[in-house]
Design a protein around this motif. Structure first.
Motif, PDB file in Angstrom:
ATOM      1  N   PHE A   1       9.876  -6.658 -38.634  1.00  0.00           N
ATOM      2  CA  PHE A   1      10.857  -6.109 -39.572  1.00  0.00           C
ATOM      3  C   PHE A   1      10.956  -4.603 -39.427  1.00  0.00           C
ATOM      4  O   PHE A   1      12.049  -4.035 -39.507  1.00  0.00           O
ATOM      5  CB  PHE A   1      10.479  -6.490 -41.004  1.00  0.00           C
ATOM      6  CG  PHE A   1      11.158  -7.735 -41.487  1.00  0.00           C
ATOM      7  CD1 PHE A   1      12.226  -7.674 -42.346  1.00  0.00           C
ATOM      8  CD2 PHE A   1      10.719  -8.986 -41.062  1.00  0.00           C
ATOM      9  CE1 PHE A   1      12.863  -8.817 -42.781  1.00  0.00           C
ATOM     10  CE2 PHE A   1      11.338 -10.137 -41.497  1.00  0.00           C
ATOM     11  CZ  PHE A   1      12.416 -10.066 -42.357  1.00  0.00           C
TER      12      PHE A   1
ATOM     13  N   GLN B   1      14.721  -8.730 -37.541  1.00  0.00           N
ATOM     14  CA  GLN B   1      14.626  -9.270 -38.892  1.00  0.00           C
ATOM     15  C   GLN B   1      15.226 -10.658 -39.027  1.00  0.00           C
ATOM     16  O   GLN B   1      15.335 -11.172 -40.139  1.00  0.00           O
ATOM     17  CB  GLN B   1      15.295  -8.292 -39.868  1.00  0.00           C
ATOM     18  CG  GLN B   1      14.634  -6.918 -39.866  1.00  0.00           C
ATOM     19  CD  GLN B   1      15.330  -5.908 -40.749  1.00  0.00           C
ATOM     20  OE1 GLN B   1      16.342  -6.213 -41.370  1.00  0.00           O
ATOM     21  NE2 GLN B   1      14.785  -4.700 -40.820  1.00  0.00           N
TER      22      GLN B   1
ATOM     23  N   ASN C   1      18.725  -1.812 -40.935  1.00  0.00           N
ATOM     24  CA  ASN C   1      17.290  -1.624 -41.168  1.00  0.00           C
ATOM     25  C   ASN C   1      17.065  -0.483 -42.163  1.00  0.00           C
ATOM     26  O   ASN C   1      16.937   0.675 -41.795  1.00  0.00           O
ATOM     27  CB  ASN C   1      16.576  -1.334 -39.848  1.00  0.00           C
ATOM     28  CG  ASN C   1      15.069  -1.449 -39.979  1.00  0.00           C
ATOM     29  OD1 ASN C   1      14.537  -1.655 -41.067  1.00  0.00           O
ATOM     30  ND2 ASN C   1      14.373  -1.333 -38.862  1.00  0.00           N
TER      31      ASN C   1
ATOM     32  N   ILE D   1      10.375  -7.261 -47.546  1.00  0.00           N
ATOM     33  CA  ILE D   1      10.898  -8.261 -46.604  1.00  0.00           C
ATOM     34  C   ILE D   1      12.007  -9.090 -47.244  1.00  0.00           C
ATOM     35  O   ILE D   1      13.103  -9.250 -46.682  1.00  0.00           O
ATOM     36  CB  ILE D   1       9.753  -9.145 -46.089  1.00  0.00           C
ATOM     37  CG1 ILE D   1       8.861  -8.348 -45.130  1.00  0.00           C
ATOM     38  CG2 ILE D   1      10.311 -10.379 -45.392  1.00  0.00           C
ATOM     39  CD1 ILE D   1       7.705  -9.140 -44.573  1.00  0.00           C
TER      40      ILE D   1
ATOM     41  N   GLN E   1      15.197  -7.134 -47.873  1.00  0.00           N
ATOM     42  CA  GLN E   1      15.851  -6.833 -46.602  1.00  0.00           C
ATOM     43  C   GLN E   1      16.545  -8.080 -46.039  1.00  0.00           C
ATOM     44  O   GLN E   1      17.664  -7.999 -45.513  1.00  0.00           O
ATOM     45  CB  GLN E   1      14.816  -6.309 -45.607  1.00  0.00           C
ATOM     46  CG  GLN E   1      15.381  -5.916 -44.260  1.00  0.00           C
ATOM     47  CD  GLN E   1      16.281  -4.710 -44.327  1.00  0.00           C
ATOM     48  OE1 GLN E   1      15.855  -3.642 -44.719  1.00  0.00           O
ATOM     49  NE2 GLN E   1      17.543  -4.874 -43.937  1.00  0.00           N
ATOM     50  N   LYS E   2      15.888  -9.243 -46.169  1.00  0.00           N
ATOM     51  CA  LYS E   2      16.537 -10.483 -45.737  1.00  0.00           C
ATOM     52  C   LYS E   2      17.805 -10.744 -46.542  1.00  0.00           C
ATOM     53  O   LYS E   2      18.840 -11.150 -45.987  1.00  0.00           O
ATOM     54  CB  LYS E   2      15.567 -11.661 -45.900  1.00  0.00           C
ATOM     55  CG  LYS E   2      14.454 -11.725 -44.879  1.00  0.00           C
ATOM     56  CD  LYS E   2      13.606 -12.959 -45.113  1.00  0.00           C
ATOM     57  CE  LYS E   2      12.511 -13.099 -44.068  1.00  0.00           C
ATOM     58  NZ  LYS E   2      11.678 -14.310 -44.305  1.00  0.00           N
TER      59      LYS E   2
END
Length: 696
Positions: A54, A59, A79, A352, A355-356
């Protein structure tokens, strides 16, 4: 002839087994450790690899990318996770910490600067600060960062500190304290080429642990996806690599302390015998021999930690040795603790999922915009127009869609229509904003720390919000401070073992006079307290300190501070290091020159200062008399004019005032001449200044 000092020979525990023989149950012990430790850290390794992916911008998993491509969708990645990690890592670089040594006994106070300067010299030689910053970045990403401090005789400093990939090391599963301070053993799986393997162990077989086809111990545990013996993300290595497992552990062994005349005798016969608080430390065999020769000798039994290291490839023990530094050569810093799993995690883990989510939101929006109509026409085939001519005349021929008759029109209606445009989903911008800000909000790193606050606010408020972000991240910086203390003790022991006795260290004393002192003076020093302090070399720290000093400057100027204080203030300024050192050196040299004056020169300087003071007073008196005379003359002219008008009876007696002004001018001129003569005279042996007294 007494034995050679411990640092006379170039010894390295990696290649020196000191004549020890490995126990028969050593491999079984290692396999038992691997069984527990690998099962404990298996899930953490998967999470750590995902965190590194990541941070690097990978990702989407391979399965997710394949599914998106089958749906004709684009795997979008913005990112926003990496800038957050970079901001915190940059803050650590800007406020780096240094290790200082302070003695516990009065007799060792003269050499504490030698140890501190020696440690700084070693860190400069091997770029140790940069290695620490790399390990701290690992902590922010996966929760664990490691460095190794070992001897390297290719360097002038003989000691090197290197960052180690945290995925190569498996720590004791029972360790619970930060920085693995209570770990009992560790294992590092290090890949190396066959050529390097043969250079270190010429008689060993490098194919003993190569590839998945080689025989190796298999650990049957459902929690372990791979046993990690051959390293790599999938458990495989290249054909030219060999995985060497390095184990470090300690064993508790009994020791006996002997004092009195017996200890003095033993120390005289064997100068290298260990000494603890003035008492000689003997092993069990040495104590039994002493009791056989001198029955009834009083002693105290204690237990000490003895550290060992072994190198293993496959099922063969390559080397078994005792660690001379008496400590693990690997030191770690840890992040936030996962209590239920007994592992550690960094800042990437809470970012995480946001961000996903952000990636999926952007990918979905892009898919909606691409899959809906972007304009164009719907035309029936019986519209009565030439399709080729119409397509050629339209701006975008590919946007025309032909449909069957009656789909659009009524019997007498139009034969074509405009395609409906895709509507922008309601509140989609709010959903996008939440997806973006969630990446940052889950860590507590605000916009002020990232330097992206796009609003007008006072600098004081922005500084306070930045400090609040540091408060949330205090767990990481506190762990780093603990790591520095542990690594500083290891470095002190390594310096005593591997630096040559004639090594000189540049030490700057209180008088700012640099001198080179042998580092061997620290061999007999007692224990030292390792203090971790903020280094003034960091630009952010220097700027913060200098801003505070600027506010205190009006008070400091009237405090009568010496040159030493002002020289240290110059070093804390954000000026270039060379300029700051020149200012500090000049201040110290002027103060030293003032102290080095002879008594006669000091008396002459004082007399000259008194003469100058008297000269100044006489000059002031002379100017005042001239002003009074000029005023009297002006007044006389005025009065004479008035006398002609009003009569002589009303005029004051001005002749007396003019005479008094001339007398004052004569006295001031005489006093000024006497002061000039006194300034040219040599007082000689402290004679009194003739102008020291007031002139009548």
């Amino acid at each position: 002839m007494p034995p050679a000092p411990p640092n006379a020979a170039q010894r390295d525990p990696v290649v020196d087994n000191s004549g020890l023989e490995a126990p028969d149950d050593l491999l079984g012990r290692f396999q038992g450790w691997d069984h527990v430790d690998q099962a404990h850290w298996a899930t953490w390794r998967e999470d750590a690899r995902e965190a590194y992916d990541f941070y690097a911008g990978r990702q989407w998993t391979a399965d997710e990318v394949r599914q998106l491509e089958n749906l004709n969708r684009i795997p979008v990645v913005f990112n926003r996770l990496a800038p957050t990690i970079d901001a915190v890592s940059g803050a650590e670089i800007g406020a780096r910490q240094q290790v200082q040594y302070f003695p516990r006994q009065v007799g060792d106070t003269a050499i504490d600067d030698i140890l501190t300067e020696g440690a700084e010299w070693i860190m400069d030689e091997c770029e140790g600060d940069e290695e620490d910053s790399g390990a701290f970045r690992d902590v922010l990403i996966c929760g664990v960062g490691c460095t190794e401090t070992r001897p390297d005789f290719d360097l002038a400093s003989r000691i090197v500190k290197e960052r180690v990939d945290p995925l190569e090391i498996t720590w004791d599963a029972s360790a619970r304290k930060a920085c693995f301070a209570d770990a009992r053993h560790l294992c590092r799986r290090k890949p190396m080429s066959k050529d390097a393997f043969r250079e270190l162990w010429p008689g060993a077989e490098p194919e003993a642990d190569v590839g998945l086809q080689s025989a190796r111990p298999v650990i049957v545990d459902p929690r372990i996806r791979y046993d990690g013996t051959n390293g790599g993300a999938d458990g495989a290595v290249s054909r030219d690599e060999v995985i060497v497992r390095e184990y470090q552990w300690f064993e508790r062994q009994p020791r006996h302390l002997v004092g009195g005349l017996t200890a003095q005798m033993l120390k005289a016969r064997n100068p290298d015998v260990p000494v603890r608080d003035g008492l000689v430390e003997l092993t069990a065999d040495q104590h039994d021999d002493l009791q056989a020769r001198f029955p009834g000798t009083r002693s105290a039994r204690i237990t000490v930690k003895v550290f060992f290291r072994a190198f293993v490839a496959g099922a063969q023990v390559l080397e078994y040795a005792k660690l001379e530094v008496g400590d693990f050569t690997y030191k770690a810093m840890t992040g936030k603790r996962d209590r239920n799993k007994g592992t550690w995690y960094g800042l990437v883990r809470p970012m995480i999922d946001p961000q996903k989510w952000a990636n999926k939101v952007f990918s979905q929006i892009l898919h909606i915009m691409r899959s809906n109509a972007q304009g164009g026409l719907l035309i029936e085939k019986g519209a009565g127009i030439d399709p080729r001519q119409f397509e050629a005349s339209w701006a975008d021929a590919s946007a025309i869609t032909w449909v069957e008759d009656g789909t659009i029109s009524s019997p007498n209606g139009k034969k074509f229509d405009v395609k409906p445009m895709a509507e922008y989903p309601t509140s989609l911008d709010k959903l996008m904003a939440v997806a973006v800000t969630a990446v940052r909000d889950t860590t507590g790193v605000n916009q002020e720390m990232l330097g992206s606050a796009g609003r007008d606010q006072p600098g004081v408020l922005e500084s306070q919000r930045t400090q609040q972000a540091f408060g949330i991240l205090a767990a990481f910086f506190d762990s780093k401070r603990r790591y520095h203390a542990m690594q500083g003790r290891l470095l002190l022991k390594t310096m005593a073992l591997y630096l040559p006795a004639d090594t000189l260290v540049r030490v700057t004393g209180a008088d700012n006079d640099p001198r080179y002192v042998p580092l061997a003076l620290t061999r007999d020093a007692a224990d030292y307290d390792v203090i971790v302090d903020e280094a003034p070399a960091g630009p952010n720290q220097k700027m913060a300190v200098f801003q505070i000093l600027m506010q205190l400057t009006p008070l400091l100027q009237n405090a009568g501070l010496g040159a030493k204080v002002w020289a240290e203030i110059a070093r804390y300024s954000p000026l270039p290091a060379k300029v700051a050192e020149l200012i500090a050196s000049d201040l110290m040299q002027k103060e030293a020159a003032a102290r080095a004056q002879s008594p006669a020169q000091a008396r002459q300087a004082a007399s000259l200062a008194q003469a100058k003071a008297a000269d100044g007073a006489a000059s002031a008196q002379h100017h005042a008399a001239q002003a009074a005379l000029a005023g009297a003359r002006a007044l006389r002219v005025h009065v004479e004019t008035a006398k002609d008008i009003a009569g002589a009876a009303q005029a004051p007696d001005l002749a007396t005032q003019e005479a008094q002004a001339k007398l004052d001018l004569t006295r001031a001129t005489t006093s000024n001449l006497l002061a000039e003569v006194a300034a040219k005279l040599d007082p000689g042996g402290g004679a009194e200044n003739p102008t020291g007294a007031a002139i009548p």
